[in-house]
Design a protein around this motif. Structure first.
Motif, short mmCIF file in Angstrom:
data_model
loop_
_atom_site.label_atom_id
_atom_site.label_comp_id
_atom_site.label_asym_id
_atom_site.label_seq_id
_atom_site.Cartn_x
_atom_site.Cartn_y
_atom_site.Cartn_z
N ILE A 6 0.82 -1.21 0.00
CA ILE A 6 0.00 0.00 0.00
C ILE A 6 0.85 1.27 0.00
CG2 ILE A 6 -2.01 -1.03 1.13
CD1 ILE A 6 -0.98 0.16 3.78
N LYS A 8 0.18 5.50 1.09
CA LYS A 8 -0.72 6.45 1.75
C LYS A 8 0.03 7.74 2.00
CE LYS A 8 -4.44 7.76 4.13
NZ LYS A 8 -5.77 7.97 3.48
N SER A 42 -5.36 0.61 8.03
CA SER A 42 -5.66 0.32 6.62
C SER A 42 -6.13 -1.12 6.46
CB SER A 42 -4.43 0.57 5.75
OG SER A 42 -4.04 1.93 5.78
N PRO A 49 -6.01 3.29 1.99
CA PRO A 49 -4.79 3.77 1.35
C PRO A 49 -5.11 4.59 0.10
CG PRO A 49 -4.69 1.40 1.82
CD PRO A 49 -6.11 1.82 1.99
#
Length: 216
Positions: A6, A8, A42, A49
């Motif tokens: 991910i 973010k 998440s 994300p």
């Protein structure tokens, strides 16, 4: 197996991580503000994300461009740093909150295993820190999750109670045999609990290694 990849955007950096967790305890280790809790949130679906993918077995929790799986459909147990117990509910009420029908069968054994079966009528303000931690652990496990997330669950405990609860977590993991993903910034705790340690800094995994602790 949990697989996380991910990105973010956070105020000070971009969180960008990729890792997997099998039937083991993986510890996210690093200073406060390095992105560890954001990863847990998440996975749990509390935040989403900006890109990437999260899967648990054949379940797709999140993939960029697709609708995320709702929180309530993710079979996740989450043990928060402050335990998040409802102050107006007894221990029994806290554990039973949100438990689906049919999950009660193994609850008595779980309560006895963790040693809080005598506390069911107590309220959170009547419990010690270690007792609150155990109640929160049972509540997280009571719905029979496929993975357990733990966000610095022992940080508020005194040294002796903390060691006891670390032993409890190891024992519970050996019984349940599901992935545990635990956040801590305490190196000794990380070495004691982890099968694998992911060392984080500014949103990146700087190092990954198997824990080598004589206590394991």
């Amino acid at each position: 197996m949990l697989t996380v990849s991910i990105q973010k955007h956070l105020p000070d950096f971009v969180l960008d991580v990729s890792f997997s967790v099998q039937q083991e305890i993986v510890v996210l280790f690093g200073p406060s503000g390095s992105g560890k809790t954001t990863i847990l949130n998440s996975i749990a679906g509390l935040i989403h994300p900006d890109g990437g993918k999260i899967t648990l077995g054949d379940q797709l929790f999140y993939e960029h461009g697709k609708k995320p799986m709702p929180i309530q459909k993710r079979k996740i147990g989450y043990l928060f740093q402050d335990y998040a117990l409802f102050p107006h509910m007894t221990v029994e009420g806290n554990i039973g909150y949100g438990m689906k029908s049919g999950h009660e069968i193994g609850l008595e054994a779980l309560l006895a295993t963790v040693g809080i079966d005598h506390l069911l009528e107590k309220y959170p303000h009547q419990l010690s820190g270690g007792q609150k931690q155990r109640v929160a652990l049972v509540r997280a496990l009571a719905t029979e999750p496929d993975i357990l997330l733990l966000d610095e669950p022992l940080s508020a405990l005194d040294a002796d109670t903390r060691r006891q609860c670390q032993d409890e977590l190891l024992r519970i993991h050996s019984m349940w045999n599901i992935p545990f993903l635990l956040v801590t910034h305490d190196r000794d705790e990380a070495e004691k609990l982890a099968d694998t340690i992911l060392i984080m800094e500014n949103g990146k995994i700087k190092e990954s290694h198997a824990a080598r602790s004589i206590s394991r």
